[in-house]
Design an enzyme around this catalytic site. Structure first.
Site, PDB file in Angstrom:
ATOM      1  N   SER A   1       0.947  -1.338  -0.276  1.00 31.54           N
ATOM      2  CA  SER A   1       0.135  -0.113   0.117  1.00 31.54           C
ATOM      3  C   SER A   1       1.113   1.963  -0.003  1.00 31.54           C
ATOM      4  O   SER A   1       0.275   1.987  -1.039  1.00 31.54           O
ATOM      5  CB  SER A   1      -0.919   0.186   1.691  1.00 31.54           C
ATOM      6  OG  SER A   1      -0.834   0.950   1.617  1.00 31.54           O
TER       7      SER A   1
ATOM      8  N   ASP B   1      -8.576  -0.795   5.390  1.00 29.67           N
ATOM      9  CA  ASP B   1      -8.764  -1.837   5.983  1.00 29.67           C
ATOM     10  C   ASP B   1      -7.562  -2.998   5.762  1.00 29.67           C
ATOM     11  O   ASP B   1      -7.731  -3.867   5.818  1.00 29.67           O
ATOM     12  CB  ASP B   1      -9.977  -2.539   5.310  1.00 29.67           C
ATOM     13  CG  ASP B   1     -10.522  -3.659   6.644  1.00 29.67           C
ATOM     14  OD1 ASP B   1     -10.397  -3.653   7.726  1.00 29.67           O
ATOM     15  OD2 ASP B   1     -11.272  -4.397   6.397  1.00 29.67           O
TER      16      ASP B   1
ATOM     17  N   HIS C   1      -2.941  -4.056  10.235  1.00 27.60           N
ATOM     18  CA  HIS C   1      -3.135  -3.565  11.465  1.00 27.60           C
ATOM     19  C   HIS C   1      -2.041  -3.048  12.556  1.00 27.60           C
ATOM     20  O   HIS C   1      -2.474  -2.874  13.800  1.00 27.60           O
ATOM     21  CB  HIS C   1      -4.651  -4.006  11.962  1.00 27.60           C
ATOM     22  CG  HIS C   1      -5.955  -4.195  11.776  1.00 27.60           C
ATOM     23  ND1 HIS C   1      -5.810  -3.656  10.721  1.00 27.60           N
ATOM     24  CD2 HIS C   1      -6.849  -4.375  12.341  1.00 27.60           C
ATOM     25  CE1 HIS C   1      -7.320  -3.420   9.718  1.00 27.60           C
ATOM     26  NE2 HIS C   1      -8.164  -3.857  10.931  1.00 27.60           N
TER      27      HIS C   1
HETATM   28  C1  LIG Z   1      -8.738  -7.662   7.293  1.00 26.59           C
HETATM   29  S1  LIG Z   1      -7.986  -7.725   5.190  1.00 26.59           S
HETATM   30  C2  LIG Z   1      -8.928  -7.250   4.508  1.00 26.59           C
HETATM   31  C3  LIG Z   1     -10.489  -7.759   5.305  1.00 26.59           C
HETATM   32  C4  LIG Z   1     -11.481  -6.457   3.710  1.00 26.59           C
HETATM   33  N1  LIG Z   1     -11.503  -4.931   3.912  1.00 26.59           N
HETATM   34  C5  LIG Z   1     -12.810  -7.552   3.921  1.00 26.59           C
HETATM   35  O1  LIG Z   1     -13.018  -6.863   4.387  1.00 26.59           O
HETATM   36  O2  LIG Z   1     -12.635  -8.601   3.665  1.00 26.59           O
HETATM   37  C6  LIG Z   1      -6.331  -6.606   5.770  1.00 26.59           C
HETATM   38  C7  LIG Z   1      -5.698  -6.620   4.578  1.00 26.59           C
HETATM   39  O3  LIG Z   1      -5.091  -6.212   4.172  1.00 26.59           O
HETATM   40  C8  LIG Z   1      -3.994  -6.164   3.391  1.00 26.59           C
HETATM   41  N2  LIG Z   1      -2.793  -6.101   3.426  1.00 26.59           N
HETATM   42  C9  LIG Z   1      -1.828  -5.389   5.006  1.00 26.59           C
HETATM   43  N3  LIG Z   1      -1.252  -4.913   4.860  1.00 26.59           N
HETATM   44  C10 LIG Z   1      -0.543  -4.719   3.671  1.00 26.59           C
HETATM   45  C11 LIG Z   1       0.098  -3.488   2.767  1.00 26.59           C
HETATM   46  N4  LIG Z   1       1.040  -3.513   3.971  1.00 26.59           N
HETATM   47  N5  LIG Z   1       0.071  -3.654   1.639  1.00 26.59           N
HETATM   48  C12 LIG Z   1      -0.958  -4.208   0.716  1.00 26.59           C
HETATM   49  N6  LIG Z   1      -1.887  -5.004   1.783  1.00 26.59           N
HETATM   50  C13 LIG Z   1      -1.845  -5.163   3.238  1.00 26.59           C
HETATM   51  C14 LIG Z   1      -3.313  -7.879   4.160  1.00 26.59           C
HETATM   52  O4  LIG Z   1      -2.991  -8.625   2.632  1.00 26.59           O
HETATM   53  C15 LIG Z   1      -5.272  -8.620   4.010  1.00 26.59           C
HETATM   54  O5  LIG Z   1      -5.928  -8.729   2.848  1.00 26.59           O
END
Ligand SMILES: C[S@@+](CC[C@H](N)C(=O)[O-])C[C@H]1O[C@@H](n2cnc3c(N)ncnc32)[C@H](O)[C@@H]1O
Length: 190
Positions: free
Chosen positions: A104, A121, A124
């Protein structure tokens, strides 16, 4: 993503009155992408769904939310891209929701297109959430919406980073709070 949160996301997409696509950070297998995408399709907008598809901390092997069906044992990495694409295909959203596959923060730093709605989202961990906020929040146009998921004002209810970036957004003077639905905070860019 609870049903009331997904429906609120869709409602805010339908209510947008500023130009620009919607972008979400953190798609996992596409649940929130479908709520955003169905509303965006009806409104003639595009959704960019950004995820590296390697999962967050809690999804990794041995962690609480690990799913063996979403693990590529050959390379020892989580891989949700196939499941995400299947979700979007089944929802008929292949032409509305465009996957951005990668990390991201660096993408946000080179991004050029003003956004009507940004939904955060992603990871975290504090550094990840801060990186998402700092790289992306400035792309929301005046009148546009910033939505942040898993905001827990009481630490007993959940982790701090989404709450910390929500506080940064409020303190910045760039955003005013408009609504909270379950754990999802909505702010408008002034
Ligand atoms: C809680 S899940 C998202 C859930 C989704 N919004 C849903 O409603 O089902 C968090 C997502 O963020 C992605 N993620 C975490 N850190 C990231 C980063 N630095 N860049 C891109 N994606 C990231 C993970 O791969 C994961 O799929």
């Amino acid at each position: 993503m609870a049903v009331d949160e997904g429906e609120a996301l869709a409602r805010h997409v339908r209510a947008l009155n500023v130009p620009g696509p919607v972008l979400e950070i953190g798609s996992w297998c596409g649940r929130s992408s479908v709520y955003l995408g169905q509303a965006a399709r009806d409104e003639g907008r595009m959704v960019f769904a950004l995820d590296h598809h390697r999962g967050s901390e809690e999804h990794q092997l041995g962690e609480g939310y690990h799913d063996p069906a979403l693990y590529d044992g050959d390379i020892g990495r989580v891989d949700t891209l196939g499941a995400f694409r299947r979700t979007l295909h089944d929802a008929g959203l292949d032409h509305t929701v465009v996957a951005l596959v990668g990390p991201s923060e660096p993408i946000g730093r080179v991004w050029q297109t003003p956004l009507s709605l940004l939904f955060i989202d992603g990871g975290h961990a504090m550094a990840t959430a801060l990186g998402d906020y700092r790289a992306w929040a400035g792309h929301v146009v005046p009148g546009g919406v910033l939505a942040i998921h898993d905001v827990f004002p009481d630490p007993k209810d959940g982790g701090r980073p989404p709450y910390e970036i929500w506080k940064l957004a409020v303190a910045s003077g760039l955003f005013e709070t408009i609504e909270r639905v379950n754990t999802l905070e909505f702010l408008r860019r002034v």
